[in-house]
Design an enzyme around this catalytic site. Structure first.
Site, PDB file in Angstrom:
ATOM      1  N   ARG A 161      -2.632 -13.910   9.671  1.00 45.01           N
ATOM      2  CA  ARG A 161      -2.716 -14.376   8.283  1.00 45.01           C
ATOM      3  C   ARG A 161      -1.407 -14.955   7.756  1.00 45.01           C
ATOM      4  O   ARG A 161      -1.418 -15.697   6.772  1.00 45.01           O
ATOM      5  CB  ARG A 161      -3.256 -13.236   7.409  1.00 45.01           C
ATOM      6  CG  ARG A 161      -4.746 -13.014   7.641  1.00 45.01           C
ATOM      7  CD  ARG A 161      -5.245 -11.741   7.021  1.00 45.01           C
ATOM      8  NE  ARG A 161      -5.249 -10.641   7.959  1.00 45.01           N
ATOM      9  CZ  ARG A 161      -5.173  -9.359   7.607  1.00 45.01           C
ATOM     10  NH1 ARG A 161      -5.041  -9.029   6.350  1.00 45.01           N
ATOM     11  NH2 ARG A 161      -5.229  -8.418   8.529  1.00 45.01           N
ATOM     12  N   GLU A 182      -0.756  -0.118  10.372  1.00 41.56           N
ATOM     13  CA  GLU A 182      -1.574   0.843   9.631  1.00 41.56           C
ATOM     14  C   GLU A 182      -2.760   1.321  10.451  1.00 41.56           C
ATOM     15  O   GLU A 182      -3.176   2.465  10.344  1.00 41.56           O
ATOM     16  CB  GLU A 182      -2.058   0.248   8.293  1.00 41.56           C
ATOM     17  CG  GLU A 182      -2.622   1.309   7.368  1.00 41.56           C
ATOM     18  CD  GLU A 182      -3.198   0.779   6.063  1.00 41.56           C
ATOM     19  OE1 GLU A 182      -3.301  -0.447   5.885  1.00 41.56           O
ATOM     20  OE2 GLU A 182      -3.575   1.623   5.237  1.00 41.56           O
TER      21      GLU A 182
END
Ligand SMILES: O=P(O)(O)OC[C@H]1O[C@H](OP(=O)(O)OP(=O)(O)O)[C@H](O)[C@@H]1O
Ligand SMILES: Nc1ncnc2[nH]cnc12
Length: 206
Positions: A93, A130
């Site tokens: 991204r 994460e």
């Protein structure tokens, strides 16, 4: 090191359209629009993760334009006047932001990719994020010694991805000016891993 305040870059945008965030009020308005565009998806890509989807920003050309312009203004107003030679974007991204920002700054764009995607000699760095572990790579000649570099990505969560990118840049002798993100998941304290100024437009608590 941190840099959470937003620059008032109005002095640098004389003559530009008021569609761009050239004042603190316009920047505040942009933040409201960016936040409203975000969508949340529970339990994606794995249980317990609240996924912040930034893609609607890029579906709206006016918002997309205002985002990139505001990041350009941030860079022009930061780093003691040093302009980056290279904008590094993180797969995937960060590729939505990096090339257009690099063009506006007259800088090179260089990708950091997941392992096995880049041809030729590469530098490699492992990292935790994460929701898992991964390896990042850059082509070994992508950054020349002494070049000034900024890193851009959509989100900083644990900071593992950005940390790995910074390590790769340092291995090549790059001068890391700072990191730029649209959204920071503050509770994960990712910025504490990073050794250059961090700028984020939005904070969240996914
Ligand atoms: O701060 P961190 O904990 O490292 O997490 C942030 C990174 O995680 C996401 O990318 P992801 O690895 O999901 O890859 P993608 O963009 O290819 O989907 C996001 O785009 C950041 O690059
Ligand atoms: N919660 C999250 N949403 C979107 N991208 C992420 N990357 C790391 N954590 C994320």
């Amino acid at each position: 090191m941190s840099q959470s305040s937003l620059p008032d870059a109005s002095a640098q945008v004389a003559g530009h359209s008021s569609a761009h965030p050239s004042s603190a009020a316009e920047l505040a308005g942009l933040k409201v629009r960016l936040r409203a565009a975000l969508r949340q998806f529970p339990d994606f890509p794995s249980p317990g993760i609240l996924f912040e989807d930034i893609l609607p920003i890029f579906a709206d050309p006016t918002l997309h334009e205002a985002l990139i312009r505001s990041l350009e203004l941030h860079v022009l107003a930061s780093y003691n006047g040093q302009k980056p030679d290279v904008v590094v974007g993180l797969e995937a991204r960060g590729f939505l932001i990096g090339p257009s920002l690099a063009l506006r700054l007259g800088a090179s764009f260089v990708p950091v990719r997941k392992q096995g995607k880049l041809p030729g000699p590469c530098e490699t760095q492992g990292y935790d994020k994460e929701y898992g572990q991964d390896f990042f790579q850059m082509q070994s000649d992508a950054v020349k010694s002494g070049q000034k570099v900024i890193v851009v990505d959509d989100i900083i969560a644990t900071g593992g991805s950005a940390y790995a990118a910074g390590e790769l840049i340092k291995k090549m002798g790059g001068d890391l000016l700072g990191f730029i993100f649209i959204l920071e998941l503050e509770f994960l304290k990712g910025r504490e891993k990073l050794s250059a100024p961090v700028y984020t437009l939005l904070t969240g608590q996914a």
